[in-house]
Every structure is written in structure tokens, then in C-alpha cells.
Motif scaffolding. Structure first.
Motif, PDB file in Angstrom:
ATOM      1  N   ASP A 144     -17.449 -56.472 -53.036  1.00  0.00           N
ATOM      2  CA  ASP A 144     -16.595 -57.397 -53.495  1.00  0.00           C
ATOM      3  C   ASP A 144     -16.031 -57.148 -54.855  1.00  0.00           C
ATOM      4  OD1 ASP A 144     -17.972 -58.954 -55.056  1.00  0.00           O
ATOM      5  OD2 ASP A 144     -18.093 -60.777 -53.500  1.00  0.00           O
ATOM      6  N   VAL A 145     -14.924 -57.556 -55.397  1.00  0.00           N
ATOM      7  CA  VAL A 145     -14.598 -57.173 -56.854  1.00  0.00           C
ATOM      8  C   VAL A 145     -15.406 -57.885 -57.918  1.00  0.00           C
ATOM      9  CG1 VAL A 145     -12.161 -56.655 -56.257  1.00  0.00           C
ATOM     10  CG2 VAL A 145     -12.882 -59.200 -56.895  1.00  0.00           C
ATOM     11  N   SER A 146     -15.906 -59.153 -57.584  1.00  0.00           N
ATOM     12  CA  SER A 146     -16.913 -59.894 -58.448  1.00  0.00           C
ATOM     13  C   SER A 146     -18.155 -59.137 -58.565  1.00  0.00           C
ATOM     14  CB  SER A 146     -17.409 -61.060 -58.031  1.00  0.00           C
ATOM     15  OG  SER A 146     -16.039 -62.022 -57.949  1.00  0.00           O
ATOM     16  N   ASP A 147     -18.998 -58.357 -57.563  1.00  0.00           N
ATOM     17  CA  ASP A 147     -19.861 -57.537 -57.700  1.00  0.00           C
ATOM     18  C   ASP A 147     -19.890 -56.308 -58.436  1.00  0.00           C
ATOM     19  OD1 ASP A 147     -21.493 -59.795 -56.255  1.00  0.00           O
ATOM     20  OD2 ASP A 147     -21.692 -58.592 -54.389  1.00  0.00           O
ATOM     21  N   VAL A 148     -18.825 -55.741 -58.079  1.00  0.00           N
ATOM     22  CA  VAL A 148     -18.345 -54.422 -58.871  1.00  0.00           C
ATOM     23  C   VAL A 148     -18.057 -54.761 -60.502  1.00  0.00           C
ATOM     24  CG1 VAL A 148     -16.452 -52.446 -59.088  1.00  0.00           C
ATOM     25  CG2 VAL A 148     -17.371 -53.236 -56.733  1.00  0.00           C
ATOM     26  N   ALA A 149     -17.406 -55.969 -60.623  1.00  0.00           N
ATOM     27  CA  ALA A 149     -17.147 -56.099 -61.944  1.00  0.00           C
ATOM     28  C   ALA A 149     -18.507 -56.367 -62.609  1.00  0.00           C
ATOM     29  CB  ALA A 149     -16.051 -57.335 -62.306  1.00  0.00           C
ATOM     30  N   ALA A 150     -19.279 -57.395 -62.041  1.00  0.00           N
ATOM     31  CA  ALA A 150     -20.630 -57.413 -62.669  1.00  0.00           C
ATOM     32  C   ALA A 150     -21.621 -56.138 -63.035  1.00  0.00           C
ATOM     33  CB  ALA A 150     -21.497 -58.627 -61.764  1.00  0.00           C
ATOM     34  N   ALA A 151     -21.384 -55.340 -61.976  1.00  0.00           N
ATOM     35  CA  ALA A 151     -22.203 -54.131 -62.250  1.00  0.00           C
ATOM     36  C   ALA A 151     -21.844 -53.301 -63.572  1.00  0.00           C
ATOM     37  CB  ALA A 151     -22.244 -53.432 -60.893  1.00  0.00           C
ATOM     38  N   LEU A 152     -20.328 -53.319 -63.465  1.00  0.00           N
ATOM     39  CA  LEU A 152     -19.670 -52.544 -64.590  1.00  0.00           C
ATOM     40  C   LEU A 152     -20.051 -53.279 -65.964  1.00  0.00           C
ATOM     41  CD1 LEU A 152     -16.275 -51.433 -62.931  1.00  0.00           C
ATOM     42  CD2 LEU A 152     -18.392 -49.985 -63.277  1.00  0.00           C
ATOM     43  N   ALA A 153     -19.941 -54.486 -65.904  1.00  0.00           N
ATOM     44  CA  ALA A 153     -20.055 -55.472 -67.146  1.00  0.00           C
ATOM     45  C   ALA A 153     -21.462 -55.183 -67.947  1.00  0.00           C
ATOM     46  CB  ALA A 153     -19.509 -56.602 -66.992  1.00  0.00           C
TER      47      ALA A 153
END
Length: 158
Positions: free
Chosen positions: A33-42
Motif C-alpha cells: 500500500d502507499v503508506s508502506d511504500v512511502a514509509a520505506a522511501l522516507a
């Protein structure tokens, strides 16, 4: 009076717990999901995957996930080998839930030998959840939509 109708939710019985667990485990193998992708990138450093935007050039220019690779679905078979490393998993996205471009791009990549997941919600939910995106004019961020993300804080608790 006793109702003669069957509950529409239970008209088809739920799967057995073991079958349900296998199904949901498999879903997580194929989706992020977008939240997990965003967290991994951040988190900084190498996230261990590359994000691929499979939309058109016009859509890409309207906005895209920072750091994403742009490769329209129709060009995956022809250009993936020039842009992507087969040893690095790929997370595909397209517009949103109403679009299957990311699914088609993921299929093409899998057929070429790439490990791949699809980002649920696509660019639509990336923006709706308030994550930063890039346009040709620079970076932007919109306030989170309270129907898709918590109004206060970054953690939805899921």
C-alpha cells in the motif's frame, strides 16, 4: 414475521480460516500500500525496491512519486531491460483503483523475470494520503484526505 431472505453478506459462506489465511498471505505477496511504500522511501537509504510509474508521459508530468522510474505499460517489454535491474524488486503504480495499468505492467515485468508488487491505490491514493509528489515545477504536497488517511498524524494504525 420471519424474514425469508438470506443475509447478502453470508449468502456465500466465508472461507475456512486456513484458506482465508492463504489467500490474504498471497495478497500481501503481490501488493503493497502507499503508506508502506512511502514509509520505506522516507526511511532513507536503499529501500530494496524501485518504484515504477506505468502511466503516460502526460500523466507523469502532472505528478509522480519522487524517485520513481517512468515506464509506460505499453513500453515495459521493450524498455524494462534498459531501465531496471532484474535483481531489484519493482513496485508498480498507475492512476488508482479504477485503473489496471499497474497490474498490466506488473504482469509484463513478471513475464520478463522481475520480482514485482503492485502499489494499491496508485498515484491517486499517494496524493490523497498527503505524500509529497513531483511535477515538472517541483515538489508538492496536499493535505491528507480524512477519508483515506488520519487527519492528525501519519500512522493509521494498520
Amino acid at each position: 414475521m420471519i424474514a425469508d431472505t438470506v443475509n447478502p453478506v453470508l449468502r456465500t459462506a466465508p472461507a475456512a480460516p486456513a484458506e482465508a489465511a492463504a489467500y490474504f498471505r498471497a495478497s500481501l505477496v503481490f501488493h503493497a500500500d502507499v503508506s508502506d511504500v512511502a514509509a520505506a522511501l522516507a526511511a532513507g537509504g536503499d529501500p530494496g525496491f524501485v518504484v515504477l510509474d506505468s502511466r503516460s508521459t502526460e500523466a507523469w508530468e502532472q505528478g509522480h512519486v519522487p524517485g520513481a522510474v517512468h515506464l509506460p505499460t505499453a513500453l515495459v517489454a521493450e524498455q524494462a531491460g534498459q531501465l531496471l535491474d532484474r535483481s531489484v524488486p519493482v513496485v508498480t503504480y498507475c492512476w488508482g483503483l479504477g485503473c489496471n495499468g499497474a497490474t498490466r505492467a506488473a504482469l509484463a515485468l513478471a513475464e520478463l523475470g522481475y520480482q514485482v508488487k503492485e502499489m494499491l491505490g496508485g498515484f491517486e491514493y499517494w496524493v490523497r494520503e498527503g505524500f509529497e509528489f513531483e511535477t515538472w515545477q517541483g515538489r508538492e504536497r496536499r493535505a491528507p484526505d480524512p477519508l483515506t488517511a488520519p487527519a492528525a498524524g501519519d500512522d493509521c494504525g494498520c
